[in-house]
Design an enzyme around this catalytic site. Structure first.
Site, PDB file in Angstrom:
ATOM      1  N   GLY A  11      77.888 -60.193  12.313  1.00  0.00           N
ATOM      2  CA  GLY A  11      76.654 -60.852  11.877  1.00  0.00           C
ATOM      3  C   GLY A  11      76.024 -60.207  10.659  1.00  0.00           C
ATOM      4  O   GLY A  11      75.520 -60.901   9.766  1.00  0.00           O
ATOM      5  N   LYS A 277      84.241 -57.499  21.508  1.00  0.00           N
ATOM      6  CA  LYS A 277      85.011 -56.913  20.389  1.00  0.00           C
ATOM      7  C   LYS A 277      86.153 -56.062  20.945  1.00  0.00           C
ATOM      8  O   LYS A 277      87.280 -56.124  20.456  1.00  0.00           O
ATOM      9  CB  LYS A 277      84.101 -56.041  19.510  1.00  0.00           C
ATOM     10  CG  LYS A 277      83.049 -56.844  18.784  1.00  0.00           C
ATOM     11  CD  LYS A 277      82.215 -55.966  17.876  1.00  0.00           C
ATOM     12  CE  LYS A 277      80.921 -56.636  17.507  1.00  0.00           C
ATOM     13  NZ  LYS A 277      81.056 -57.983  16.931  1.00  0.00           N
TER      14      LYS A 277
HETATM   15  N1  LIG Z   1      79.746 -48.704  23.525  1.00  0.00           N
HETATM   16  C1  LIG Z   1      79.231 -49.135  22.374  1.00  0.00           C
HETATM   17  N2  LIG Z   1      79.593 -48.556  21.218  1.00  0.00           N
HETATM   18  C2  LIG Z   1      79.084 -48.996  20.037  1.00  0.00           C
HETATM   19  N3  LIG Z   1      78.182 -50.016  19.938  1.00  0.00           N
HETATM   20  C3  LIG Z   1      77.805 -50.623  21.081  1.00  0.00           C
HETATM   21  C4  LIG Z   1      78.312 -50.223  22.335  1.00  0.00           C
HETATM   22  N4  LIG Z   1      77.757 -51.027  23.283  1.00  0.00           N
HETATM   23  C5  LIG Z   1      76.961 -51.893  22.639  1.00  0.00           C
HETATM   24  N5  LIG Z   1      76.977 -51.661  21.311  1.00  0.00           N
HETATM   25  C6  LIG Z   1      76.226 -52.474  20.335  1.00  0.00           C
HETATM   26  O1  LIG Z   1      77.095 -53.425  19.774  1.00  0.00           O
HETATM   27  C7  LIG Z   1      76.534 -53.810  18.516  1.00  0.00           C
HETATM   28  C8  LIG Z   1      77.545 -54.647  17.736  1.00  0.00           C
HETATM   29  O2  LIG Z   1      77.667 -55.912  18.366  1.00  0.00           O
HETATM   30  P1  LIG Z   1      76.956 -57.213  17.744  1.00  0.00           P
HETATM   31  O3  LIG Z   1      75.508 -56.917  17.459  1.00  0.00           O
HETATM   32  O4  LIG Z   1      77.279 -58.359  18.613  1.00  0.00           O
HETATM   33  O5  LIG Z   1      77.748 -57.261  16.378  1.00  0.00           O
HETATM   34  P2  LIG Z   1      78.055 -58.347  15.263  1.00  0.00           P
HETATM   35  O6  LIG Z   1      76.808 -59.183  15.103  1.00  0.00           O
HETATM   36  O7  LIG Z   1      78.362 -57.483  14.099  1.00  0.00           O
HETATM   37  O8  LIG Z   1      79.224 -59.136  15.729  1.00  0.00           O
HETATM   38  C9  LIG Z   1      76.134 -52.482  17.919  1.00  0.00           C
HETATM   39  O9  LIG Z   1      75.126 -52.612  16.943  1.00  0.00           O
HETATM   40  C10 LIG Z   1      75.647 -51.700  19.149  1.00  0.00           C
HETATM   41  O10 LIG Z   1      74.237 -51.767  19.245  1.00  0.00           O
END
Ligand SMILES: Nc1ncnc2c1ncn2[C@@H]1O[C@H](COP(=O)(O)OP(=O)(O)O)[C@@H](O)[C@H]1O
Ligand SMILES: NC(=O)OP(=O)(O)O
Length: 314
Positions: A11, A277
């Site tokens: 995002g 992910k």
């Molecule tokens: N175990 C973890 N390690 C790293 N990040 C994590 C973990 N669990 C949750 N997160 C969260 O996941 C987020 C990324 O996912 P998301 O916001 O859905 O990403 P994007 O919008 O880039 O697809 C990070 O900013 C972090 O806050």
């Protein structure tokens, strides 16, 4: 080695927290990633870019409601998904085109409207989980839920959002075409927003269904079908962590899929963010025997050349 890379943009590559989502904001955000992608292309890598659409498809849905008040027919969610592929594909395509021109590289860039087959019996259809569109206060969300019948949930401490069904991607309809284009030297933007969810009817025809597919799971599906050399999932953290946001937090640099599955089962990765992910990477590695990486946007080149990020291996 020159590789076929499937790069899934998170995002933040497109829209940052607090931004309204103007075209200019989205273009500016994409430019930074565009430059890195072009440097990879310059070094001979073949690139497919996929991206999310949660904020944008939610905004398009709201625009449908505004039009309805003037007697304009509202489009269903699958058609809104297609609109979001056009909108975002255009912005990514133009950004990459301009960066390629700046780098003196002659290459075609195309966006492909992509459909993703889902299972009509997927339990996700009766349990909406995918947040889309803007954030609301709890009071606003409750009032909206009452007026529209839509479902709203609290999204990771950031506010309330509408949620819609998010079935698992089964197959990317246009995967072979994407592969052919990439092999012909074209830079392809595809599977935007996880692809437009469709089901196969009798006789193999396709019909759109109202849902939004997780973009990382769909990118993984595409990477498997294309037999890509590597899946790169770009987000806003440099590594996947164990004990995330706890005193025992530590980054995972290299992890086998067996270890990753154990950590998934232990609940180390939040379901709406890092969970899909990690699952996307694990599924790609298990099906292809090739590596997948999760890292921050600005570390894309470091991930390809310097082993940065969390690498998933067989
Ligand atoms: N175990 C973890 N390690 C790293 N990040 C994590 C973990 N669990 C949750 N997160 C969260 O996941 C987020 C990324 O996912 P998301 O916001 O859905 O990403 P994007 O919008 O880039 O697809 C990070 O900013 C972090 O806050
Ligand atoms: N379709 C999808 O997963 O979009 P976001 O990542 O923007 O939520």
């Amino acid at each position: 080695m020159q590789e076929t890379l499937v790069v899934a943009l998170g995002g933040n590559a497109i829209l940052r927290p607090g931004q309204r989502g103007t075209a200019e904001e989205q273009r500016d955000n994409l430019r930074q990633t565009g430059r890195q992608l072009v440097r990879l292309i310059q070094r001979g890598h073949r690139v497919v870019v996929t991206h999310g659409n949660g904020p944008q498809v939610g905004a398009i849905l709201l625009q449908q409601e505004a039009g309805q008040a003037r007697g304009v027919a509202a489009m269903p969610l699958d058609v809104c998904g297609a609109q979001s592929q056009g909108l975002l594909g255009y912005l990514v395509q133009q950004t990459l085109y301009n960066e390629l021109v700046r780098a003196n590289i002659e290459k075609s860039v195309v966006t492909l409207v992509t459909q993703t087959v889902v299972d009509p019996g997927d339990p996700a259809f009766s349990r909406p989980t995918k947040p889309i569109g803007p954030f609301y206060t709890e009071d606003e969300a409750r009032a909206l839920a009452q007026r529209t019948g839509h479902v709203y949930v609290e999204d990771a401490g950031r506010g309330w959002r509408r949620v819609v069904p998010s079935p698992d991607p089964v197959a990317i309809v246009e995967a072979q075409t994407i592969r052919d284009l990439v092999e012909a030297g074209v830079v392809v933007i595809a599977v935007g927003g996880g692809g437009i969810p469709v089901v196969r009817e009798a006789g193999y025809s396709l019909t759109g269904v109202e849902a939004v597919i997780d973009k990382d799971l769909a990118a993984s599906r595409l990477a498997v079908q294309m037999q890509a050399d590597r899946l790169l999932v770009l987000t806003d953290v440099p590594w996947v962590y164990l004990g995330y946001r706890t005193p025992r937090q530590r980054p995972l640099t290299r992890v086998t899929v067996a270890e990753a599955r154990r950590y998934m089962e232990a609940g180390e990765f939040a379901p709406g963010s890092m969970g899909p992910k990690v699952r996307a990477c694990v599924e790609f590695v298990e099906r292809t025997g090739r590596p997948a990486v999760i890292t921050a946007l600005e570390r894309l080149e470091g991930a390809v050349y310097g082993g940065e990020g969390t690498t998933f291996v067989p």
